[in-house]
Design an enzyme around this catalytic site. Structure first.
Site, PDB file in Angstrom:
ATOM      1  N   TYR A 192      -1.812  -0.206  10.571  1.00  0.00           N
ATOM      2  CA  TYR A 192      -1.954  -0.744   9.183  1.00  0.00           C
ATOM      3  C   TYR A 192      -0.563  -0.324   8.544  1.00  0.00           C
ATOM      4  O   TYR A 192      -0.088  -1.109   7.759  1.00  0.00           O
ATOM      5  CB  TYR A 192      -3.284  -0.156   8.473  1.00  0.00           C
ATOM      6  CG  TYR A 192      -3.395  -0.555   6.996  1.00  0.00           C
ATOM      7  CD1 TYR A 192      -3.861  -1.608   6.677  1.00  0.00           C
ATOM      8  CD2 TYR A 192      -3.077   0.326   5.667  1.00  0.00           C
ATOM      9  CE1 TYR A 192      -4.094  -1.957   5.268  1.00  0.00           C
ATOM     10  CE2 TYR A 192      -3.195   0.027   4.536  1.00  0.00           C
ATOM     11  CZ  TYR A 192      -3.953  -1.200   4.301  1.00  0.00           C
ATOM     12  OH  TYR A 192      -3.778  -1.487   3.016  1.00  0.00           O
ATOM     13  N   SER A 215       0.876  -1.202   0.116  1.00  0.00           N
ATOM     14  CA  SER A 215      -0.135  -0.094   0.135  1.00  0.00           C
ATOM     15  C   SER A 215       0.651   1.328  -0.030  1.00  0.00           C
ATOM     16  O   SER A 215       1.890   1.297   0.540  1.00  0.00           O
ATOM     17  CB  SER A 215      -0.967   0.092   1.391  1.00  0.00           C
ATOM     18  OG  SER A 215      -1.640   1.216   1.351  1.00  0.00           O
TER      19      SER A 215
END
Length: 701
Positions: free
Chosen positions: A592, A579
């Site tokens: 995250y 990501s």
């Protein structure tokens, strides 16, 4: 012809009167219907094997006169799936007139080209080599089939005598001859010498049957096959056993599958010494009866008899000398036993080629085995794609059935090596191979995708399959997996439930990949979830689940994949779907973002360590994939909306506007990034590709 009956024990009666009645005014459609139901029973003919025909009266577009036209399966088709686009329509009269210009056996190849001068239907498929076999017989409906029982009769010692014993004077017999115009003349002569027969047995080859109507032809075929099957089964009962009886006992089912999964990558690597191969495994009762028998050592080297069989299986299999209880954990020790066996097989194939070749023979093809037998465990096959290797396995099972029947009748006989070579390296066969479509970029590759039940993972699997790969779909959600699996054609995908937080679950999923396709070449870790919380709201549970799925999952997947890829010795690709958040610091993202950063750095570490094995490891960084992405279905979307001071409904437009290109990013865009790394950038490792529309703060350099 005998009285028609619908009671069959050894073949399936599939004729549907209602369906047939709806086609009665279209004889070509009725012939296609007959073809399809015959091809639906593998005991009647193999995939792609045999051909069928019908003759109709049509109006000649040039003269307006009525002429007889023969409609016959074209080259390379399959009767089980035959449609109008797969048949050829020829003037029967012109085809028969070719007898006036036929110059003998040396003229066979030229005759195939002349079939085109007999074309009636300009949309015809290329006529096959068997076209004159149908055209020179006078019957309205003809079936040329390769039933196991009939080939057993055809391949048995004293085949002509056996044919007489089963059918009396109602069946003709012609000795082995390579398909072509002259064989058509032999069938014509056999009928002239034996008027009133219901069919002809072709030595070492197959069966011709016919009828005045499509239904009569169908029933005639079934009855002839039934009689041969019953004769063989009675012979087996008389003998009390087949293949000399059982020599060794099979391992239990689960142990066989475990052995197969362990051995498959090694075999795949060895079979791929020239070109990559896809694997298939079978341990059916028919296979086990043969490979565990006393007669395996005698029969396997003889090779197959029917041309359709050995064209797909090679002339003979490789029989492994590994003990069924062999410890396969020590890869080097097992390779030390396998490599000499493969070297011997390749040398023997080269000797076969060099002994039989002619001045104009095509170059020698891949000398590796297609069929590999492991007594006590099962049978492996390897070819260019899953369909081809599965069909090869089916054909060798047909060959086993032929040997079983022929041995029960008298004794199995195979084709002489020169005859087999002349079929395998026939210039017309080579020309057919040269017309095959170009392989796709990921053909011969196996891709293993986590999180493939939907969203980005499914889009990646779709793209890799579109580019030629076999795909193994994995996910923790079985319902989603099954639904995703149904979107692919047969022989493209397999699926396995996989919890990436569980090492054993990963191992079982890789086991599926090995058994279904032979191993793995491409691993894409797309499984994941996203949690967006402020530091004070982030719990230990949040932290641990992200680390477990994204980081530890990636580690376990890579560790086990590397072991398989090293067994294969073919290199490989590992792609981490990370990501932008692994590169960019932002609020409410500590768990995250940290996990994604760990994924990205692990990729660099793995790339450095696995390069010596030609295993490339790279990262694809998505960002803002809202439409079609599973992680945006829950609390993550709400968290990101809150962090950016907007509503959930405003997220797609918000994310599109904030990238430099002002583009909405979709799962398909991420899939393109993955394909770029595995299918185009074949000398890149340790890299990151950002698929985010351009985020300046996420630029790697």
């Amino acid at each position: 012809m005998s009285t028609l009956t619908k009671n069959f024990k050894y073949v399936d009666y599939l004729w549907d009167n209602d369906k047939a009645a709806a086609l009665k005014d279209d004889q070509v459609a009725l012939f296609l219907y007959r073809s399809n139901i015959l091809g639906a029973d593998l005991r009647i003919t193999n995939y792609g094997g045999g051909n069928t025909s019908c003759k109709t009266i049509e109006k000649d577009p040039l003269t307006n006169e009525e002429v007889e036209v023969m409609w016959v399966k074209g080259s390379g088709g399959d009767i089980g799936t035959l449609t109008r686009s797969g048949i050829a329509g020829l003037y029967t009269g012109r085809l028969r007139e070719l007898k006036n210009v036929y110059g003998g056996l040396e003229d066979e190849d030229r005759m195939v080209g002349l079939f085109n001068h007999c074309i009636y239907d300009l949309d015809s498929k290329a006529p096959s080599i068997d076209t004159p076999l149908h055209g020179l017989l006078p019957f309205a409906h003809i079936d040329h089939l390769h039933p196991d029982a009939l080939i057993a009769v055809a391949a048995a010692k004293d085949s002509e005598k056996v044919t007489k014993e089963i059918w009396g004077d109602t069946m003709g017999w012609v000795p082995w001859q390579r398909p072509g115009f002259d064989l058509g003349l032999q069938l014509e002569k056999c009928l002239a010498d034996n008027p009133g027969i219901r069919g002809i047995v072709l030595g070492s080859h197959g069966l011709f049957t016919w009828g005045d109507t499509s239904y009569e032809c169908y029933m005639n075929s079934l009855e002839v096959i039934e009689m041969a099957s019953e004769y063989i089964e009675n012979k087996i009962k008389e003998k009390g056993s087949v293949f000399g009886g059982q020599k060794i006992e099979s391992l239990p089912k689960e142990e066989r599958l475990e052995k197969a999964a362990q051995l498959m990558p090694l075999l795949r690597g060895l079979c791929s010494s020239e070109k990559g191969m896809i694997g298939h495994f079978s341990d059916s009762d028919v296979v086990l009866e043969f490979i565990n028998s006393h007669d395996l050592e005698r029969l396997a080297p003889l090779g197959t008899s029917c041309p359709d069989h050995f064209l797909r299986t090679k002339i003979q299999p490789l029989v492994l000398t590994l003990d069924k209880n062999e410890d396969l954990e020590d890869t080097q020790a097992v390779l030390a036993k396998l490599e000499p066996a493969f070297a011997k097989y390749r040398k023997e194939y080269a000797d076969y080629y060099n002994t039989c070749k002619k001045h104009n023979s095509p170059a020698m093809r891949d000398p590796n085995p297609v069929i590999i037998i492991y007594p006590g465990v099962g049978m492996f096959s390897f070819s260019k794609d899953k369909q081809t290797t599965r069909v090869a396995s089916e054909f060798y099972i047909n060959a086993i059935n032929v040997m079983r029947g022929a041995e029960a009748i008298t004794e199995y006989t195979s084709l002489p090596r020169q005859e087999a070579f002349d079929i395998e390296y026939w210039l017309l066969e080579e020309a057919k191979l040269s017309r095959m479509p170009k392989e796709k970029p990921l053909s011969r590759k196996v891709a293993f995708v986590t999180g493939a039940g939907g969203g980005i993972g499914k889009a990646i699997a779709d793209k890799l399959a579109e580019e030629g790969a076999n795909v193994v779909l994995t996910d923790i959600n079985e319902a989603s997996l099954k639904e995703a699996h149904t979107t692919y054609k047969r022989d493209v995908s397999a699926y396995a439930i996989c919890d990436v937080t569980n090492t054993d679950s990963i191992a079982e999923a890789y086991k599926t990949a090995c058994i279904e396709f032979g191993g793995v070449d491409i691993i894409v870790h797309s499984a994941g979830l996203a949690i967006s919380k402020a530091l004070e709201d982030t719990t230990d549970k949040d932290w641990n689940i992200l680390q477990s799925i994204l980081v530890k999952g990636q580690f376990d997947l890579a560790k086990q994949a590397a072991a398989i890829m090293r067994k294969q010795g073919l290199g490989g690709n590992y792609i981490s779907i990370a990501s932008k958040n692994g590169l960019v610091a932002g609020p409410n993202n500590v768990a995250y973002g940290t996990a994604k950063a760990a994924q990205q750095h692990m990729v660099r570490l793995l790339a450095a360590e696995l390069a010596k094995d030609k295993i490339r490891v790279n990262t694809v960084n998505p960002d803002g994939v809202i439409v079609g992405s599973k992680i945006w279905e829950g609390a993550w979307a709400e968290g990101r909306a809150k962090a950016n001071g907007i509503t959930v409904e405003e997220l797609p437009a918000f994310y599109a506007k904030r990238n430099l290109l002002n583009e909405i990013i979709t799962p398909a865009d991420i899939a393109n990034g993955v394909f770029t790394l595995v299918g185009i950038l074949d000398k890149s490792t340790g890299n990151i590709i950002n698929v985010d529309g351009g985020m300046a703060n996420a630029f790697v350099r």
